[in-house]
Design an enzyme around this catalytic site. Structure first.
Site, short mmCIF file in Angstrom:
data_model
loop_
_atom_site.label_atom_id
_atom_site.label_comp_id
_atom_site.label_asym_id
_atom_site.label_seq_id
_atom_site.Cartn_x
_atom_site.Cartn_y
_atom_site.Cartn_z
N HIS A 17 -5.52 18.16 25.61
CA HIS A 17 -4.17 18.55 26.06
C HIS A 17 -4.22 19.94 26.70
CE1 HIS A 17 -2.57 15.83 22.64
NE2 HIS A 17 -2.26 15.24 23.78
N LYS A 41 8.53 7.24 14.84
CA LYS A 41 7.09 7.48 14.69
C LYS A 41 6.87 8.58 13.64
CE LYS A 41 3.13 8.03 17.81
NZ LYS A 41 2.79 8.32 19.20
N ARG A 88 -8.02 9.90 30.49
CA ARG A 88 -9.35 9.94 29.87
C ARG A 88 -10.20 8.73 30.24
NH1 ARG A 88 -6.82 10.52 24.00
NH2 ARG A 88 -5.62 8.92 25.06
N SER A 125 -5.35 12.71 19.55
CA SER A 125 -4.71 13.31 18.36
C SER A 125 -4.94 12.44 17.13
CB SER A 125 -3.21 13.48 18.60
OG SER A 125 -2.98 14.40 19.63
#
Ligand code: PNS
Length: 155
Positions: A17, A41, A88, A125
């Protein structure tokens, strides 16, 4: 003046990030980093904790915000010209491209992708949290402030 919006969960912010945000800072006059407030979440860190970490990492280079609901509405509210995302993998591309097309369909908001540096391409993460919970090294994965916060939260 061009404004980029970098949205995400940032639970927690990783070196991936940080790299993408820092590169956006070099390319845009104004960068707003916005943490999604998603009540459905479960997160390890609160919104305020995530914003505090991002603020410590990027200081005055960025503005911080939070949002709920549609990203494109938030993007217009903060005066963003583009949404900036890191990419990514091919899987990222499939998912992010679909979201980018939906966002463009909704309001015409463009998304620009910044390819993640190869040394950060495997970092997420969720994997960071898993490794941290299992006592693995955080070296090379997250900024120092995040490593400290993970240790405190998980000890
Ligand atoms: O860090 P993340 O979890 O990959 O971030 C995902 C995020 C917050 C950027 C994404 O979930 C999002 O844009 N949410 C807003 C919901 C939305 O606008 N959906 C409809 C258009 S795709």
């Amino acid at each position: 003046m061009t404004t980029a919006l970098c949205p995400g969960s940032f639970d927690p912010p990783t070196n991936g990030h940080t790299d993408v945000i820092s590169r956006a800072v070099k390319s845009f006059d104004r960068v707003v980093v916005s943490v999604i407030d998603n009540p459905s979440k479960r997160s390890l860190f609160t919104l305020e904790e995530r914003k505090a970490m991002l603020s410590e990492i990027h200081g005055d280079d960025i503005e911080l915000a939070t949002f709920r609901g549609l990203l494109v509405e938030h993007a217009e509210a903060v005066g963003a010209d583009v949404v900036v995302k890191g990419l990514r993998t091919v899987d990222d591309y499939e998912y992010e491209n679909q979201m980018a097309q939906m966002n463009r369909h909704l309001t015409g908001m463009e998304t620009l992708f910044i390819p993640t540096r190869p040394e950060f391409a495997f970092i997420s993460s969720s994997l960071v949290k898993e490794v941290a919970k299992l006592g693995g090294s955080m070296s090379g994965l997250v900024p120092d402030v995040v490593e400290k916060a993970l240790k405190e939260r998980l000890s």
